[in-house]
Design an enzyme around this catalytic site. Structure first.
Site, PDB file in Angstrom:
ATOM      1  N   ILE A   1     -56.015 -49.629  25.235  1.00 20.43           N
ATOM      2  CA  ILE A   1     -55.827 -48.596  24.215  1.00 20.43           C
ATOM      3  C   ILE A   1     -56.250 -49.125  22.844  1.00 20.43           C
ATOM      4  O   ILE A   1     -56.856 -48.411  22.043  1.00 20.43           O
ATOM      5  CB  ILE A   1     -54.352 -48.128  24.205  1.00 20.43           C
ATOM      6  CG1 ILE A   1     -54.046 -47.350  25.494  1.00 20.43           C
ATOM      7  CG2 ILE A   1     -54.048 -47.274  22.972  1.00 20.43           C
ATOM      8  CD1 ILE A   1     -52.584 -46.955  25.659  1.00 20.43           C
TER       9      ILE A   1
ATOM     10  N   ASP B   1     -50.760 -64.180  16.750  1.00 21.93           N
ATOM     11  CA  ASP B   1     -49.591 -63.721  17.503  1.00 21.93           C
ATOM     12  C   ASP B   1     -48.750 -62.877  16.546  1.00 21.93           C
ATOM     13  O   ASP B   1     -48.208 -63.395  15.562  1.00 21.93           O
ATOM     14  CB  ASP B   1     -48.802 -64.947  17.995  1.00 21.93           C
ATOM     15  CG  ASP B   1     -47.540 -64.552  18.745  1.00 21.93           C
ATOM     16  OD1 ASP B   1     -47.168 -63.355  18.715  1.00 21.93           O
ATOM     17  OD2 ASP B   1     -46.920 -65.442  19.336  1.00 21.93           O
TER      18      ASP B   1
ATOM     19  N   ASN C   1     -50.592 -52.080  17.480  1.00 17.55           N
ATOM     20  CA  ASN C   1     -50.761 -51.584  18.852  1.00 17.55           C
ATOM     21  C   ASN C   1     -50.386 -52.604  19.926  1.00 17.55           C
ATOM     22  O   ASN C   1     -50.092 -52.229  21.062  1.00 17.55           O
ATOM     23  CB  ASN C   1     -52.230 -51.150  19.016  1.00 17.55           C
ATOM     24  CG  ASN C   1     -52.639 -51.011  20.451  1.00 17.55           C
ATOM     25  OD1 ASN C   1     -52.366 -49.996  21.097  1.00 17.55           O
ATOM     26  ND2 ASN C   1     -53.285 -52.041  20.995  1.00 17.55           N
TER      27      ASN C   1
ATOM     28  N   SER D   1     -44.598 -45.506  22.980  1.00 17.18           N
ATOM     29  CA  SER D   1     -44.879 -45.000  24.330  1.00 17.18           C
ATOM     30  C   SER D   1     -43.998 -43.782  24.578  1.00 17.18           C
ATOM     31  O   SER D   1     -42.925 -43.654  23.981  1.00 17.18           O
ATOM     32  CB  SER D   1     -44.528 -46.075  25.362  1.00 17.18           C
ATOM     33  OG  SER D   1     -44.572 -45.544  26.669  1.00 17.18           O
TER      34      SER D   1
ATOM     35  N   TYR E   1     -38.971 -53.132  28.383  1.00 13.96           N
ATOM     36  CA  TYR E   1     -40.132 -52.420  27.821  1.00 13.96           C
ATOM     37  C   TYR E   1     -39.687 -51.077  27.237  1.00 13.96           C
ATOM     38  O   TYR E   1     -39.980 -50.753  26.088  1.00 13.96           O
ATOM     39  CB  TYR E   1     -41.199 -52.211  28.904  1.00 13.96           C
ATOM     40  CG  TYR E   1     -42.410 -51.441  28.423  1.00 13.96           C
ATOM     41  CD1 TYR E   1     -43.426 -52.094  27.734  1.00 13.96           C
ATOM     42  CD2 TYR E   1     -42.543 -50.064  28.637  1.00 13.96           C
ATOM     43  CE1 TYR E   1     -44.538 -51.400  27.277  1.00 13.96           C
ATOM     44  CE2 TYR E   1     -43.645 -49.367  28.183  1.00 13.96           C
ATOM     45  CZ  TYR E   1     -44.649 -50.034  27.508  1.00 13.96           C
ATOM     46  OH  TYR E   1     -45.745 -49.336  27.060  1.00 13.96           O
TER      47      TYR E   1
ATOM     48  N   LYS F   1     -39.634 -49.769  23.276  1.00 17.18           N
ATOM     49  CA  LYS F   1     -40.375 -48.622  22.764  1.00 17.18           C
ATOM     50  C   LYS F   1     -39.428 -47.626  22.083  1.00 17.18           C
ATOM     51  O   LYS F   1     -39.797 -46.980  21.104  1.00 17.18           O
ATOM     52  CB  LYS F   1     -41.179 -47.960  23.888  1.00 17.18           C
ATOM     53  CG  LYS F   1     -42.297 -48.863  24.436  1.00 17.18           C
ATOM     54  CD  LYS F   1     -43.265 -49.322  23.356  1.00 17.18           C
ATOM     55  CE  LYS F   1     -44.453 -50.089  23.906  1.00 17.18           C
ATOM     56  NZ  LYS F   1     -45.387 -50.549  22.854  1.00 17.18           N
TER      57      LYS F   1
ATOM     58  N   THR G   1     -55.626 -48.535  31.708  1.00 21.37           N
ATOM     59  CA  THR G   1     -55.943 -49.806  31.034  1.00 21.37           C
ATOM     60  C   THR G   1     -55.572 -50.942  31.985  1.00 21.37           C
ATOM     61  O   THR G   1     -55.043 -50.706  33.076  1.00 21.37           O
ATOM     62  CB  THR G   1     -55.106 -49.995  29.747  1.00 21.37           C
ATOM     63  OG1 THR G   1     -53.729 -50.177  30.120  1.00 21.37           O
ATOM     64  CG2 THR G   1     -55.225 -48.820  28.801  1.00 21.37           C
TER      65      THR G   1
ATOM     66  N   GLN H   1     -53.144 -52.891  31.641  1.00 17.34           N
ATOM     67  CA  GLN H   1     -51.683 -52.908  31.810  1.00 17.34           C
ATOM     68  C   GLN H   1     -51.277 -52.045  33.016  1.00 17.34           C
ATOM     69  O   GLN H   1     -50.355 -52.383  33.737  1.00 17.34           O
ATOM     70  CB  GLN H   1     -51.007 -52.391  30.532  1.00 17.34           C
ATOM     71  CG  GLN H   1     -49.533 -52.718  30.427  1.00 17.34           C
ATOM     72  CD  GLN H   1     -48.877 -52.056  29.195  1.00 17.34           C
ATOM     73  OE1 GLN H   1     -48.624 -50.866  29.161  1.00 17.34           O
ATOM     74  NE2 GLN H   1     -48.591 -52.873  28.196  1.00 17.34           N
TER      75      GLN H   1
END
Ligand SMILES: NC(=O)c1ccc[n+]([C@@H]2O[C@H](COP(=O)([O-])OP(=O)(O)OC[C@H]3O[C@@H](n4cnc5c(N)ncnc54)[C@H](OP(=O)(O)O)[C@@H]3O)[C@@H](O)[C@H]2O)c1
Length: 262
Positions: free
Chosen positions: A21, A67, A95, A149, A169, A173, A204, A206
């Site tokens: 993305i 990083d 992103n 997300s 995760y 988000k 992608t 991921q």
């Protein structure tokens, strides 16, 4: 008049801008004439990718190893970008993101720090550093987009009533989208807009590591019955930083093919 987004004379920073993305956002910005500074973590091909973008779109493009979890490095990298690029930094696309897919009973503190370091602290570091830069420079009209997300408020499945198991995760988000509201509220006095892009399932690297059966199930659960292509996220992010979105701040845009309708 033809609707057009023109970013010529501006530089946009995109973290994780060399892949998936992020690369699609890079290409959307470059296609609109913007110069692009790409932050990457480890991908050795990043410099080559930046050169290809520069050639393809006739803009300046340069990659920086950074990083985003390292606050001091993010600050230094933005200072370096300001020196390297002729045009002012006008937008930040925070992103970069990672996921750890494991059942909750197996998750560790290391997993937590890995995910939150990139997805929450990393996005914050990028937003804080660029906002400080704009305040110092008295730059008006800066825009920040955090790639969150649709998982910020729902829990993904890999089959019917079969959770995907990525609690950190999803939690990260949720934090990222909420953080965007706070940043928008605090930065509005500097004429800085902050929004979240909330992609749905997108093709992608991921998502390509997931079993085909999971991807097929997920695609079938989307009203548009397919994953997004990365450029469908890139163009949405481009809209958010453009003049056309000048009254949009503190909210999210969710290109998810209608997934959240159910
Ligand atoms: N794909 C989807 O379906 C989907 C859906 C919703 C939201 N998203 C979100 O969209 C964003 C991009 O996802 P993607 O699918 O394009 O992921 P991806 O293909 O895995 O790319 C992630 C990028 O982030 C970079 N990155 C990771 N940790 C970093 C760090 N600490 N510092 C700097 N860069 C770092 C990686 O750099 P290196 O390669 O150099 O390590 C890579 O370029 C993420 O925030 C993700 O959570 C994706």
């Amino acid at each position: 008049m033809v609707f057009k987004i023109d970013l010529s004379g501006r530089t946009v920073i995109i973290s994780g801008g060399v892949r998936g993305i992020g690369l699609a956002i890079t290409e959307s910005v470059a296609n609109a004439g913007g110069d692009v500074a790409l932050l990457y973590h480890s991908n050795p091909k990043s410099h080559e990718i930046a050169e290809n973008v520069a050639k393809k779109y006739g803009v300046k493009a340069k990659a920086y190893q950074c990083d985003v979890g390292d606050r001091e490095l993010v600050i230094k990298t933005i200072q370096q970008i300001e020196k390297d690029f002729e045009h002012p930094i006008a937008a930040m696309m925070a992103n970069a993101g990672v996921s750890v897919v494991k059942p909750a009973l197996e998750l560790t503190s290391e997993d937590f720090h890995k995910v939150f370091n990139a997805n929450v602290l990393g996005a914050f570091n990028c937003a804080q550093a660029v906002a400080q830069h704009w305040v110092n420079e008295k730059y008006q009209g800066g825009s920040i987009v955090v790639t969150s997300s649709m998982s910020s408020e729902l829990y993904n499945q890999k089959g019917l009533n079969d959770p995907l198991t990525q609690i950190f995760y999803n939690a990260s988000k949720g934090a990222a989208t909420n953080m965007v509201k706070g940043l928008a509220a605090e930065f509005a006095q500097y004429n800085i807009r902050v929004n979240a892009l909330e992609p749905g399932f997108t093709n992608t690297e991921q998502t390509s590591v997931m079993d085909k059966s999971i991807r097929d199930y997920q695609a079938s659960s989307v009203p548009l019955r397919r994953f997004a292509e990365p450029h469908e996220q890139g163009d949405a992010a481009l809209f958010l930083i453009s003049e056309s979105a000048s009254y949009i701040t503190g909210t999210h845009l969710r290109p998810d093919g209608g997934f959240s309708a159910y």
